[in-house]
Scaffold this motif. Structure first.
Motif, PDB file in Angstrom:
ATOM      1  N   TYR A 167      -0.009   1.750  -6.175  1.00  0.00           N
ATOM      2  CA  TYR A 167      -1.625   1.852  -6.703  1.00  0.00           C
ATOM      3  C   TYR A 167      -1.550   2.796  -7.983  1.00  0.00           C
ATOM      4  N   LYS A 205     -11.154  -0.268   0.206  1.00  0.00           N
ATOM      5  CA  LYS A 205     -11.029  -1.328  -0.718  1.00  0.00           C
ATOM      6  C   LYS A 205     -11.599  -2.315  -0.189  1.00  0.00           C
ATOM      7  N   ALA A 237      -7.937   2.565   2.397  1.00  0.00           N
ATOM      8  CA  ALA A 237      -6.809   2.677   1.722  1.00  0.00           C
ATOM      9  C   ALA A 237      -5.939   3.844   1.897  1.00  0.00           C
ATOM     10  N   HIS A 272     -12.252   1.809  -4.259  1.00  0.00           N
ATOM     11  CA  HIS A 272     -11.252   1.697  -5.579  1.00  0.00           C
ATOM     12  C   HIS A 272     -11.191   0.275  -5.846  1.00  0.00           C
ATOM     13  N   TRP A 320      -3.960  -2.285  -5.651  1.00  0.00           N
ATOM     14  CA  TRP A 320      -3.899  -1.525  -4.562  1.00  0.00           C
ATOM     15  C   TRP A 320      -3.009  -2.513  -3.483  1.00  0.00           C
TER      16      TRP A 320
END
Length: 372
Positions: A128, A151, A190, A234, A238
């Motif tokens: 990421y 996420k 995440a 985010h 990722w």
């Protein structure tokens, strides 16, 4: 930066099969020229976090060698720096790290001797980019005790192997279930967290007294209704590398121009330890399409939709298709490799044939290459 960083890089994982027999997941090569841990280290360096600790344990030699100089990520400072912590037998402690919280607790002096008010914790098996300054601004604005980066996953994704989160309208976490049998949300943790430093010290000490060792279950989930725990979404790329399919998919995504440009060309950059190797060599008769070929490689055959890491040798009349070839692999003439991950330093004899059927095949062959 008003925070110090901690990267958790010590866990073992049998789902990576042969690939983690000699290395930890954070040391796995990614994208042709990176190691998995480079993404967390680069994010912290680019966010001007000056003091970072990496906690290692399982199969740490390869990772330790990669981190033997902090200059590649610009941590070589008089103030701050890169710290590498491994389990240490002392008069008071005879145990290896028994969990993520215990790994931090066994190095709690690192937290106590620094004065930054916040701690940013990241797993070392993530791919990421993130500006931790924005994350910390959000944490302060919400007056949060803990912030969990989360996420939103596509609807068809199996999220049962992640921590699944539900938040209210103010993004306060109201439910956090680790690896649920049946998920009621597609929002996952995440693996990146922000804590107030003093409060983290208190929670770690209390957990140790109660023989609780896991950062998620015994601190974040346990204090969810007591502390102010918020989620921060985010929205950029990722990926979590947890098994061979994840590893294969993540590397294959680097063949997409958008992903490749995001990590290779766009600021802020991702940094890694540099090897002094010559550029890849393409001999007469070679053909390479839609592939990443790292420095030091010698190509004599056909490579299609594949990622070749440093010092790979591809013999004459070979076909490499939809595969990952790790560092220092020798592939003999007239070989066919398809839907495979070839372990580093493997030597494949001439006329070899490997093809993953249904799922990716991991190839580990240690023949004596100089006798071929």
């Amino acid at each position: 930066m008003k925070a110090i960083g901690i990267i958790l890089a010590g866990g073992s994982n049998h789902r990576m099969k042969e690939l983690t027999r000699k290395r930890a997941i954070p040391a796995m090569p990614v994208g042709g020229s990176f190691r998995c841990i480079d993404f967390a280290l680069s994010a912290m360096s680019n966010s001007h976090i000056q003091t970072v600790a990496v906690l290692t344990q399982y199969n740490a030699r390869s990772l330790n060698e990669h981190l033997n100089s902090s200059k590649w990520w610009d941590f070589g400072r008089k103030q701050g720096g890169l710290y590498l912590f491994t389990p240490t037998v002392t008069a008071d402690n005879q145990d290896w790290y028994r969990g993520t919280a215990d790994s931090i607790y066994q190095n709690i002096d690192f937290l106590k001797k620094h004065h930054e008010p916040y701690v940013i914790i990241s797993s070392g098996d993530l791919v990421y980019k993130m500006d931790f300054n924005k994350l910390l601004e959000y944490h302060i604005e919400k007056q949060a005790d803990i912030t969990v980066v989360c996420k939103d996953m596509p609807a068809q994704t199996d999220v049962s192997r992640f921590g699944v989160i539900r938040m209210n309208e103010e993004f306060r976490i109201v439910d956090f279930e680790e690896k649920p049998l049946q998920a009621h949300s597609n929002t996952i943790s995440a693996g990146i967290y922000v804590f107030r430093r003093r409060q983290l010290i208190e929670m770690l000490e209390r957990s140790a007294e109660e023989n609780r060792y896991d950062l998620v279950q015994d601190i974040i989930v346990r204090y969810r209704d007591v502390k102010r725990v918020y989620g921060y979404k985010h929205k950029e790329y990722w990926a979590n590398i947890a098994d061979t399919q994840d590893y294969f998919k993540t590397n294959m995504e680097f063949l997409k121009q958008g992903i490749r440009n995001y990590f290779f060309r766009e600021e802020p950059k991702t940094y890694s330890k540099i090897a002094d190797l010559p550029p890849a060599k393409y001999n007469i008769g070679s053909k390479v399409t839609n592939s990443i070929v790292a420095s030091g490689c010698i190509i004599n055959g056909t490579v299609e939709s594949s990622v070749l890491f440093k010092k790979a040798f591809v013999g004459k009349n070979c076909v490499i298709r939809n595969s990952i070839i790790l560092d220092d692999v020798y592939i003999g003439d007239n070989s066919h490799i398809e839907n495979c991950i070839v372990e580093s330093k493997s030597t494949l004899r001439p006329n070899s044939y490997y093809c993953g059927e249904g799922e990716v095949q991991v190839v580990c062959e240690q023949f004596e290459r100089y006798m071929l």
